[in-house]
Design a protein around this motif. Structure first.
Motif, PDB file in Angstrom:
ATOM      1  N   VAL A 280      47.735  30.432  40.903  1.00 34.06           N
ATOM      2  CA  VAL A 280      47.690  31.811  40.427  1.00 34.06           C
ATOM      3  C   VAL A 280      46.151  32.022  40.431  1.00 34.06           C
ATOM      4  CG1 VAL A 280      49.541  31.522  38.894  1.00 34.06           C
ATOM      5  CG2 VAL A 280      47.271  30.571  37.994  1.00 34.06           C
ATOM      6  N   ARG A 281      45.838  33.201  39.926  1.00 33.81           N
ATOM      7  CA  ARG A 281      44.522  33.498  39.761  1.00 33.81           C
ATOM      8  C   ARG A 281      44.049  34.687  38.627  1.00 33.81           C
ATOM      9  NH1 ARG A 281      45.006  38.551  39.802  1.00 33.81           N
ATOM     10  NH2 ARG A 281      45.686  39.852  41.682  1.00 33.81           N
ATOM     11  N   PHE A 282      42.936  34.487  38.009  1.00 24.93           N
ATOM     12  CA  PHE A 282      42.559  35.441  36.846  1.00 24.93           C
ATOM     13  C   PHE A 282      41.468  35.986  37.547  1.00 24.93           C
ATOM     14  CE2 PHE A 282      39.566  35.724  32.974  1.00 24.93           C
ATOM     15  CZ  PHE A 282      40.212  36.833  32.788  1.00 24.93           C
ATOM     16  N   ALA A 283      41.478  37.350  37.754  1.00 19.32           N
ATOM     17  CA  ALA A 283      40.315  38.250  38.536  1.00 19.32           C
ATOM     18  C   ALA A 283      39.649  39.181  37.653  1.00 19.32           C
ATOM     19  CB  ALA A 283      41.264  38.742  39.454  1.00 19.32           C
ATOM     20  N   PRO A 284      38.662  38.593  36.836  1.00 14.52           N
ATOM     21  CA  PRO A 284      38.061  39.747  35.872  1.00 14.52           C
ATOM     22  C   PRO A 284      36.927  40.154  36.640  1.00 14.52           C
ATOM     23  CG  PRO A 284      37.244  37.591  35.455  1.00 14.52           C
ATOM     24  CD  PRO A 284      38.293  37.331  36.273  1.00 14.52           C
ATOM     25  N   SER A 285      36.632  41.502  36.325  1.00 11.68           N
ATOM     26  CA  SER A 285      35.323  41.968  37.136  1.00 11.68           C
ATOM     27  C   SER A 285      34.170  41.720  35.852  1.00 11.68           C
ATOM     28  CB  SER A 285      35.269  43.648  37.311  1.00 11.68           C
ATOM     29  OG  SER A 285      36.393  44.053  36.782  1.00 11.68           O
ATOM     30  N   PRO A 286      33.104  41.087  36.389  1.00 12.28           N
ATOM     31  CA  PRO A 286      32.249  40.491  35.547  1.00 12.28           C
ATOM     32  C   PRO A 286      31.249  41.710  35.108  1.00 12.28           C
ATOM     33  CG  PRO A 286      31.591  39.868  37.397  1.00 12.28           C
ATOM     34  CD  PRO A 286      32.724  40.531  37.695  1.00 12.28           C
TER      35      PRO A 286
ATOM     36  N   TYR B 150      35.959  35.966  40.608  1.00 16.82           N
ATOM     37  CA  TYR B 150      35.438  37.422  39.910  1.00 16.82           C
ATOM     38  C   TYR B 150      35.398  38.505  41.004  1.00 16.82           C
ATOM     39  CZ  TYR B 150      33.009  34.092  36.802  1.00 16.82           C
ATOM     40  OH  TYR B 150      32.877  32.796  35.831  1.00 16.82           O
ATOM     41  N   ASP B 151      35.827  39.541  40.321  1.00 20.21           N
ATOM     42  CA  ASP B 151      36.009  40.655  41.143  1.00 20.21           C
ATOM     43  C   ASP B 151      34.869  41.430  41.033  1.00 20.21           C
ATOM     44  OD1 ASP B 151      38.582  39.963  41.970  1.00 20.21           O
ATOM     45  OD2 ASP B 151      39.652  41.568  40.962  1.00 20.21           O
ATOM     46  N   ASP B 152      33.821  41.049  41.792  1.00 17.33           N
ATOM     47  CA  ASP B 152      32.582  41.604  41.503  1.00 17.33           C
ATOM     48  C   ASP B 152      32.060  42.480  42.831  1.00 17.33           C
ATOM     49  OD1 ASP B 152      32.224  39.551  43.243  1.00 17.33           O
ATOM     50  OD2 ASP B 152      30.564  38.551  42.163  1.00 17.33           O
TER      51      ASP B 152
ATOM     52  N   LEU C 296      36.992  49.524  47.087  1.00 19.02           N
ATOM     53  CA  LEU C 296      37.704  49.535  45.776  1.00 19.02           C
ATOM     54  C   LEU C 296      38.183  48.203  45.621  1.00 19.02           C
ATOM     55  CD1 LEU C 296      37.855  52.950  46.814  1.00 19.02           C
ATOM     56  CD2 LEU C 296      38.794  52.721  44.360  1.00 19.02           C
ATOM     57  N   TYR C 297      38.946  48.116  44.277  1.00 15.70           N
ATOM     58  CA  TYR C 297      39.822  46.746  43.954  1.00 15.70           C
ATOM     59  C   TYR C 297      40.748  46.469  44.971  1.00 15.70           C
ATOM     60  CZ  TYR C 297      43.718  45.047  41.538  1.00 15.70           C
ATOM     61  OH  TYR C 297      45.002  44.337  41.254  1.00 15.70           O
ATOM     62  N   THR C 298      41.523  47.394  45.427  1.00 16.60           N
ATOM     63  CA  THR C 298      43.025  47.051  46.049  1.00 16.60           C
ATOM     64  C   THR C 298      42.733  46.197  47.111  1.00 16.60           C
ATOM     65  OG1 THR C 298      43.213  49.415  45.524  1.00 16.60           O
ATOM     66  CG2 THR C 298      44.966  48.314  46.745  1.00 16.60           C
TER      67      THR C 298
ATOM     68  N   PRO D  23      40.221  43.976  48.711  1.00 13.53           N
ATOM     69  CA  PRO D  23      39.742  42.690  48.378  1.00 13.53           C
ATOM     70  C   PRO D  23      40.883  41.923  47.671  1.00 13.53           C
ATOM     71  CG  PRO D  23      38.139  44.172  48.244  1.00 13.53           C
ATOM     72  CD  PRO D  23      39.251  45.055  48.140  1.00 13.53           C
ATOM     73  N   SER D  24      41.401  42.334  46.665  1.00 16.04           N
ATOM     74  CA  SER D  24      42.420  41.780  45.919  1.00 16.04           C
ATOM     75  C   SER D  24      43.154  41.101  46.790  1.00 16.04           C
ATOM     76  CB  SER D  24      42.891  42.608  44.638  1.00 16.04           C
ATOM     77  OG  SER D  24      43.739  41.942  44.215  1.00 16.04           O
ATOM     78  N   VAL D  25      44.208  41.966  47.493  1.00 12.93           N
ATOM     79  CA  VAL D  25      45.175  41.603  48.468  1.00 12.93           C
ATOM     80  C   VAL D  25      44.545  40.523  49.484  1.00 12.93           C
ATOM     81  CG1 VAL D  25      46.754  42.202  50.310  1.00 12.93           C
ATOM     82  CG2 VAL D  25      46.523  43.549  48.355  1.00 12.93           C
TER      83      VAL D  25
ATOM     84  N   ILE E  76      50.028  37.266  38.063  1.00 11.66           N
ATOM     85  CA  ILE E  76      50.493  37.732  36.765  1.00 11.66           C
ATOM     86  C   ILE E  76      49.519  38.356  36.105  1.00 11.66           C
ATOM     87  CG2 ILE E  76      51.080  36.555  34.295  1.00 11.66           C
ATOM     88  CD1 ILE E  76      51.780  34.035  36.109  1.00 11.66           C
ATOM     89  N   ARG E  77      49.554  39.834  35.774  1.00 13.43           N
ATOM     90  CA  ARG E  77      48.399  40.603  35.204  1.00 13.43           C
ATOM     91  C   ARG E  77      49.271  41.710  34.256  1.00 13.43           C
ATOM     92  NH1 ARG E  77      47.196  43.267  41.191  1.00 13.43           N
ATOM     93  NH2 ARG E  77      49.036  43.881  41.696  1.00 13.43           N
ATOM     94  N   GLY E  78      48.116  42.565  33.687  1.00 11.25           N
ATOM     95  CA  GLY E  78      48.575  43.501  32.939  1.00 11.25           C
ATOM     96  C   GLY E  78      49.753  44.554  33.502  1.00 11.25           C
TER      97      GLY E  78
ATOM     98  N   ASP F 161      49.414  47.599  33.380  1.00 12.74           N
ATOM     99  CA  ASP F 161      48.660  48.630  33.617  1.00 12.74           C
ATOM    100  C   ASP F 161      48.655  48.667  35.384  1.00 12.74           C
ATOM    101  OD1 ASP F 161      47.193  46.160  33.131  1.00 12.74           O
ATOM    102  OD2 ASP F 161      45.206  47.463  33.145  1.00 12.74           O
ATOM    103  N   HIS F 162      49.058  47.400  36.023  1.00 10.82           N
ATOM    104  CA  HIS F 162      48.762  47.344  37.402  1.00 10.82           C
ATOM    105  C   HIS F 162      49.997  47.443  38.409  1.00 10.82           C
ATOM    106  CE1 HIS F 162      44.736  45.939  37.811  1.00 10.82           C
ATOM    107  NE2 HIS F 162      44.623  45.327  36.545  1.00 10.82           N
ATOM    108  N   VAL F 163      51.176  47.918  37.457  1.00  8.87           N
ATOM    109  CA  VAL F 163      52.562  47.990  38.012  1.00  8.87           C
ATOM    110  C   VAL F 163      52.454  49.093  39.303  1.00  8.87           C
ATOM    111  CG1 VAL F 163      54.945  49.031  37.920  1.00  8.87           C
ATOM    112  CG2 VAL F 163      53.901  47.476  36.078  1.00  8.87           C
TER     113      VAL F 163
HETATM  114  N1  GLU Z   1      39.829  43.020  38.614  1.00 12.70           N
HETATM  115  C1  GLU Z   1      41.063  43.482  38.283  1.00 12.70           C
HETATM  116  C2  GLU Z   1      41.332  43.687  36.750  1.00 12.70           C
HETATM  117  O1  GLU Z   1      40.435  43.156  36.050  1.00 12.70           O
HETATM  118  C3  GLU Z   1      42.155  42.306  38.593  1.00 12.70           C
HETATM  119  C4  GLU Z   1      43.565  42.831  38.701  1.00 12.70           C
HETATM  120  C5  GLU Z   1      44.402  41.953  39.176  1.00 12.70           C
HETATM  121  O2  GLU Z   1      44.576  40.817  38.420  1.00 12.70           O
HETATM  122  O3  GLU Z   1      44.657  41.924  40.345  1.00 12.70           O
HETATM  123  O4  GLU Z   1      42.083  44.660  36.566  1.00 12.70           O
END
Ligand code: GLU
Length: 444
Positions: free
Chosen positions: A6-12, A42-44, A184-186, A188-190, A202-204, A206-208
């Motif tokens: 899994v990953r947790f992917a915050p933008s810093p 890090y989604d930077d 945009l985020y889409t 690089p994330s994939v 696994i994410r919020g 708001d990403h459905v």
């Molecule tokens: N950087 C995205 C965010 O913080 C990651 C979302 C995801 O987990 O794909 O919303």
């Protein structure tokens, strides 16, 4: 199932808040329970708004909650990979150049609105001839790039929400690369999810909608996609979404406020779940309670007062082994009996220092002292080895001798011994204060 990744992917771009912590913890606990791996990514890609300070701060916050990533990656170091995947998509005809300016797109949307049509991009750019494109380029326009969606319904079995569908026919082809070349985020994330072999996203919730689009990109690039789980979001007590930018309930501010990491983690995970919010001593135990399929579908309210209460309960139940190194860091080295005596009176861990001071003295004596009563009590104070029975034995004699009982008996003693009206049980405090100091306080 192979071990989950899994990953947790915050933008810093800010400090993470309790809602982000929920995402991080759900990922971490889900993976670790099954012997899997947790990637901190890090989604930077937004170079302007991302900072090293925020990235370092996120690492500190996760570490404080006990999350140790198995791998850390930064999107800002992976542009070559994204460029090569973008080229691949272009070659497949799945990424196409568009030349409309923001104003032109805006006008299109207004025209659609006037005709009661949804504001979906009309794919006009697909019809551009090479000459027309060359003319735009000659004008100095740079293209932005859209992914060509299949106009179909994407369905998946969500780990939280069960059967989910997104009708991609009602969506605009998503822009993956802006005219200035930034991503945009889409995409690089994939790309990273594929490259790092992520098995569960696994994410919020708001990403459905993103997931509908991203599943199409996953399938285009790799023929399959990970499993998805979209958890409910946390709101503040009045139901508003939490915002990283607004600095809502940042983990660092909760830490600075003296909150226990396990109290923060327990609330972040258990609120809005099928489990009651209660103090949990260790992440492993919390992990055993995570059941994505039984998370509530409704947003969950984060209430600071609830965290305060949970923090206190977490301390009241904390084992000495957990507390000992932290007590020593405070310069308090008074053994297990000290901890067992005071923990039930703590709201914050640092309050332990208050009780260490009460035991050590000098204490501030307040109010009128009932000297006659105190000297009678002193006269029958037992000598010798004191333990938790001493208080009961002593006060029984004081009671017999003075005829006092209840509050009249105990309050003057408590005040004389601690200087305070409330505090830990005196049968636990008395041996800690010790005979010499007790005698001194009674005779002051
Ligand atoms: N950087 C995205 C965010 O913080 C990651 C979302 C995801 O987990 O794909 O919303």
């Amino acid at each position: 199932m192979t071990n989950p990744i899994v990953r947790f992917a915050p933008s810093p771009t800010g400090r993470i808040h309790i809602g982000n912590a929920r995402t991080a913890l759900l990922n971490y606990l889900f993976a670790h329970r099954a012997g899997g791996q947790f990637i901190l990514r890090y989604d930077d890609t937004d170079i302007e708004r991302s900072t090293k300070e925020f990235a370092d701060g996120i690492a500190v916050d996760l570490d404080w909650m006990g999350i140790k990533p198995d791998l850390v990656i930064r999107q800002s170091e992976r542009f070559d990979l994204y460029h090569s995947v973008a080229d691949k998509l272009r070659a497949m005809g799945k990424l196409y150049a568009c030349y409309e300016t923001e104003e032109e797109l805006d006008r299109k949307r207004k025209r659609q609105a006037a005709r009661h049509l949804p504001p979906v991009y009309d794919r006009a750019a697909l019809k551009l001839t090479d000459e027309e494109k060359a003319a735009y380029e000659a004008e100095g326009r740079k293209p932005h790039w859209r992914f060509l969606l299949d106009h179909k319904t994407v369905a998946w079995h969500d780990l939280v929400r069960g059967e989910c569908t997104v009708d991609c026919a009602s969506l605009s082809d998503p822009v993956l690369i802006r005219a200035d070349g930034t991503y945009l985020y889409t995409l690089p994330s994939v790309v990273d999810d594929i490259d790092t072999k992520v098995t569960h996203v696994i994410r919020g919730e708001d990403h459905v909608t993103n997931t509908g689009v991203q599943i199409q990109i996953f399938e285009t690039l790799s023929g399959s996609s990970p499993l998805f789980g979209h958890h409910n979001l946390l709101t503040n007590a009045s139901g508003e979404g939490l915002s990283k930018r607004k600095g809502h309930f940042s983990i660092s501010s909760l830490r600075e406020d003296g909150m226990e990491p396990m109290a923060v983690a327990s609330l972040a995970v258990l609120v809005g779940s099928s489990e009651s919010v209660r103090p949990i001593a260790k992440l492993d135990e919390l992990g055993a309670l995570v059941d994505l399929a039984r998370l509530s579908r409704a947003p969950a309210k984060f209430d600071e007062a609830e965290l305060d209460g949970l923090n206190a309960k977490t301390l009241h139940a904390m084992a000495y082994e957990t507390a000992a190194p932290r007590l020593r860091a405070f310069g308090i080295d008074r053994g297990e009996n000290f901890w067992l005596a005071v923990r039930g009176n703590l709201e914050r861990f640092a309050d332990a220092a208050i009780w260490a001071k009460v035991i050590e003295g000098p204490i501030a004596q307040s109010g009128e002292r009932d000297r006659a009563f105190l000297s009678e009590a002193l006269a029958v104070l037992p000598s010798g080895a004191w333990d938790t029975e001493t208080w009961g034995a002593w006060t029984t004699v004081v009671k017999e001798k003075t005829g006092r009982k209840g509050k009249d008996l105990f309050m003057p003693l408590r005040l004389a011994l601690t200087g305070l009206e409330h505090g830990p049980e005196l049968k636990l405090m008395l041996p800690l204060i010790g005979e010499a100091e007790t005698r001194r306080r009674l005779s002051e």
